[in-house]
Design a protein around this motif. Sequence first.
Motif, PDB file in Angstrom:
ATOM      1  N   VAL A  82      43.472  38.995  50.028  1.00  0.00           N
ATOM      2  CA  VAL A  82      42.075  39.316  50.318  1.00  0.00           C
ATOM      3  C   VAL A  82      41.273  38.020  50.297  1.00  0.00           C
ATOM      4  CG1 VAL A  82      40.032  40.571  49.566  1.00  0.00           C
ATOM      5  CG2 VAL A  82      42.296  41.617  49.344  1.00  0.00           C
ATOM      6  N   VAL A  83      40.653  37.704  51.406  1.00  0.00           N
ATOM      7  CA  VAL A  83      39.920  36.454  51.565  1.00  0.00           C
ATOM      8  C   VAL A  83      38.425  36.722  51.444  1.00  0.00           C
ATOM      9  CG1 VAL A  83      39.409  34.545  53.136  1.00  0.00           C
ATOM     10  CG2 VAL A  83      41.711  35.508  53.055  1.00  0.00           C
ATOM     11  N   ASN A  84      37.733  35.946  50.616  1.00  0.00           N
ATOM     12  CA  ASN A  84      36.281  36.028  50.513  1.00  0.00           C
ATOM     13  C   ASN A  84      35.680  35.162  51.614  1.00  0.00           C
ATOM     14  OD1 ASN A  84      33.503  35.314  49.726  1.00  0.00           O
ATOM     15  ND2 ASN A  84      33.968  36.442  47.853  1.00  0.00           N
ATOM     16  N   LEU A  85      35.066  35.802  52.592  1.00  0.00           N
ATOM     17  CA  LEU A  85      34.572  35.065  53.755  1.00  0.00           C
ATOM     18  C   LEU A  85      33.535  34.024  53.368  1.00  0.00           C
ATOM     19  CD1 LEU A  85      36.029  37.438  55.187  1.00  0.00           C
ATOM     20  CD2 LEU A  85      34.194  37.436  56.867  1.00  0.00           C
ATOM     21  N   LEU A  86      32.621  34.383  52.472  1.00  0.00           N
ATOM     22  CA  LEU A  86      31.564  33.449  52.098  1.00  0.00           C
ATOM     23  C   LEU A  86      32.126  32.246  51.349  1.00  0.00           C
ATOM     24  CD1 LEU A  86      28.681  35.842  50.969  1.00  0.00           C
ATOM     25  CD2 LEU A  86      28.775  34.419  53.023  1.00  0.00           C
ATOM     26  N   GLU A  87      32.995  32.511  50.367  1.00  0.00           N
ATOM     27  CA  GLU A  87      33.520  31.423  49.542  1.00  0.00           C
ATOM     28  C   GLU A  87      34.386  30.472  50.346  1.00  0.00           C
ATOM     29  OE1 GLU A  87      35.539  33.014  46.190  1.00  0.00           O
ATOM     30  OE2 GLU A  87      33.708  33.747  45.215  1.00  0.00           O
ATOM     31  N   GLU A  88      35.088  30.969  51.364  1.00  0.00           N
ATOM     32  CA  GLU A  88      36.001  30.121  52.113  1.00  0.00           C
ATOM     33  C   GLU A  88      35.443  29.685  53.466  1.00  0.00           C
ATOM     34  OE1 GLU A  88      40.147  30.885  51.874  1.00  0.00           O
ATOM     35  OE2 GLU A  88      39.942  32.254  50.172  1.00  0.00           O
ATOM     36  N   GLY A  89      34.142  29.937  53.675  1.00  0.00           N
ATOM     37  CA  GLY A  89      33.481  29.436  54.871  1.00  0.00           C
ATOM     38  C   GLY A  89      33.974  30.048  56.162  1.00  0.00           C
ATOM     39  N   GLY A  92      36.306  38.380  59.638  1.00  0.00           N
ATOM     40  CA  GLY A  92      37.563  38.774  59.010  1.00  0.00           C
ATOM     41  C   GLY A  92      37.985  40.152  59.477  1.00  0.00           C
ATOM     42  N   VAL A  93      39.292  40.371  59.563  1.00  0.00           N
ATOM     43  CA  VAL A  93      39.839  41.701  59.838  1.00  0.00           C
ATOM     44  C   VAL A  93      40.517  42.161  58.556  1.00  0.00           C
ATOM     45  CG1 VAL A  93      41.392  43.082  61.248  1.00  0.00           C
ATOM     46  CG2 VAL A  93      40.166  41.157  62.280  1.00  0.00           C
ATOM     47  N   ARG A  94      40.137  43.329  58.073  1.00  0.00           N
ATOM     48  CA  ARG A  94      40.610  43.821  56.781  1.00  0.00           C
ATOM     49  C   ARG A  94      41.256  45.193  56.945  1.00  0.00           C
ATOM     50  NH1 ARG A  94      37.951  42.227  52.255  1.00  0.00           N
ATOM     51  NH2 ARG A  94      37.997  40.208  53.300  1.00  0.00           N
ATOM     52  N   ILE A  95      42.419  45.381  56.316  1.00  0.00           N
ATOM     53  CA  ILE A  95      43.101  46.675  56.301  1.00  0.00           C
ATOM     54  C   ILE A  95      42.948  47.275  54.912  1.00  0.00           C
ATOM     55  CG2 ILE A  95      45.324  47.849  56.518  1.00  0.00           C
ATOM     56  CD1 ILE A  95      46.201  45.659  58.444  1.00  0.00           C
ATOM     57  N   GLY A  96      42.465  48.512  54.833  1.00  0.00           N
ATOM     58  CA  GLY A  96      42.269  49.175  53.554  1.00  0.00           C
ATOM     59  C   GLY A  96      40.803  49.465  53.295  1.00  0.00           C
ATOM     60  N   GLU A  97      40.546  50.217  52.226  1.00  0.00           N
ATOM     61  CA  GLU A  97      39.171  50.558  51.875  1.00  0.00           C
ATOM     62  C   GLU A  97      38.411  49.304  51.463  1.00  0.00           C
ATOM     63  OE1 GLU A  97      37.852  53.399  52.394  1.00  0.00           O
ATOM     64  OE2 GLU A  97      39.721  54.441  52.917  1.00  0.00           O
ATOM     65  N   LEU A  98      37.121  49.281  51.768  1.00  0.00           N
ATOM     66  CA  LEU A  98      36.308  48.101  51.519  1.00  0.00           C
ATOM     67  C   LEU A  98      35.439  48.301  50.282  1.00  0.00           C
ATOM     68  CD1 LEU A  98      35.031  47.369  55.139  1.00  0.00           C
ATOM     69  CD2 LEU A  98      36.884  46.200  53.932  1.00  0.00           C
ATOM     70  N   HIS A 152      38.891  47.347  59.520  1.00  0.00           N
ATOM     71  CA  HIS A 152      37.519  46.946  59.801  1.00  0.00           C
ATOM     72  C   HIS A 152      37.469  45.493  60.262  1.00  0.00           C
ATOM     73  CE1 HIS A 152      36.667  50.365  57.025  1.00  0.00           C
ATOM     74  NE2 HIS A 152      35.590  50.516  57.774  1.00  0.00           N
ATOM     75  N   VAL A 153      36.506  45.205  61.111  1.00  0.00           N
ATOM     76  CA  VAL A 153      36.129  43.829  61.423  1.00  0.00           C
ATOM     77  C   VAL A 153      34.880  43.525  60.614  1.00  0.00           C
ATOM     78  CG1 VAL A 153      35.378  42.216  63.201  1.00  0.00           C
ATOM     79  CG2 VAL A 153      37.105  43.943  63.744  1.00  0.00           C
ATOM     80  N   LEU A 154      34.936  42.461  59.813  1.00  0.00           N
ATOM     81  CA  LEU A 154      33.823  42.088  58.947  1.00  0.00           C
ATOM     82  C   LEU A 154      33.155  40.806  59.438  1.00  0.00           C
ATOM     83  CD1 LEU A 154      35.496  42.443  55.422  1.00  0.00           C
ATOM     84  CD2 LEU A 154      34.240  44.176  56.671  1.00  0.00           C
ATOM     85  N   HIS A 155      31.842  40.769  59.295  1.00  0.00           N
ATOM     86  CA  HIS A 155      31.129  39.507  59.506  1.00  0.00           C
ATOM     87  C   HIS A 155      29.811  39.558  58.762  1.00  0.00           C
ATOM     88  CE1 HIS A 155      28.017  40.884  62.444  1.00  0.00           C
ATOM     89  NE2 HIS A 155      28.936  41.786  62.735  1.00  0.00           N
ATOM     90  N   ARG A 156      29.269  38.384  58.488  1.00  0.00           N
ATOM     91  CA  ARG A 156      27.989  38.312  57.791  1.00  0.00           C
ATOM     92  C   ARG A 156      26.879  38.714  58.742  1.00  0.00           C
ATOM     93  NH1 ARG A 156      24.383  34.222  57.232  1.00  0.00           N
ATOM     94  NH2 ARG A 156      25.793  32.767  58.239  1.00  0.00           N
ATOM     95  N   GLU A 157      26.053  39.629  58.286  1.00  0.00           N
ATOM     96  CA  GLU A 157      24.965  40.127  59.126  1.00  0.00           C
ATOM     97  C   GLU A 157      23.726  39.278  58.862  1.00  0.00           C
ATOM     98  OE1 GLU A 157      23.044  44.407  60.417  1.00  0.00           O
ATOM     99  OE2 GLU A 157      23.870  44.149  58.420  1.00  0.00           O
TER     100      GLU A 157
END
Length: 299
Positions: A131-138, A142-148, A268-273
């Motif tokens: 699981v990658v933290n998008l903010l911390e790793e710049g 992100g594409v995530r499999i599983g509950e968020l 899910h596809v995740l991105h900072r809003e």
Amino acid sequence: MDRLHLMTVFVAVAEAESFAGGARRLGMSPPAVTRAVAALEERLGVKLLNRTTRFVRATEAGQRYLDDARRIIGEVDEADEAAAGINAEPRGHLAVTAPALFGKMFVLPGIVEYLRRHPAMEVSALFVDRVVNLLEEGLDVGVRIGELPDSSMKAIRVGSVRRVLCASPAYLEKHGTPADLTALPVHTLIAASAVTPTHEWKFGQGPGASSVRVHPRLTVNNNDAAIEAALQGFGITRLLSYQVAAFVAAGQLRIILNEFEAAPMPIHVLHREGRYASAKIRTFVDLIAARLRGDSALN
């Protein structure tokens, strides 16, 4: 000094956990970076960094300020892009992450299509099974499999996958197809630790959920190896449906005991809003979401 400049310097030092590292990142001299952080702390009247001869770490107040500073700098960058008209044509750099095999199979083709459409763009892809933290790793997307978990990220659901049991037709012809879950322990089992990290395999959902204690003869740390062992007729493995979809379609693997499967896991596809829709993020998310929603292996 300019407040945004001080924030930028602080973020660089905090992320590098080093004044020298922050200076290299910004192309500044270490003394100038040290003065900037000191000026920011003096302006705020609070200590933001703990300094020793061995490391630099954000204080509790510094960590809160770091999160806010990242958000503010990001919004300023987005506003600059919008004002400069960059929203009209994507340009710059995009950082994307996804699970390793999923990224290779489904995200990478989308990245290639995206780069062909937008020649002014560059993409860095991080395909890893953690699981990658998008903010911390710049990272931007992100594409995530599983509950968020709850987060500040914008999430777009694009499909789902299942945990499936499968084996080659040759194995099943030789050893028989298990009639129910109680028969699993007497079969040769292949465990992929990336999919099922424990030897307690859970099935079903709600009141009908159950688990089976298994003792795999072969445990591997990546999904490709588990697939290969199953293709060779060695035994039964448990993987995600997308990972074996092509082999099932080709008749090389057969899904068994599907009536006992757990509930599907969402993708899910995740991105900072942000306040402004960055063209590079918006266009990539639109493209990859359409591709994933249109793939029969995921829907």
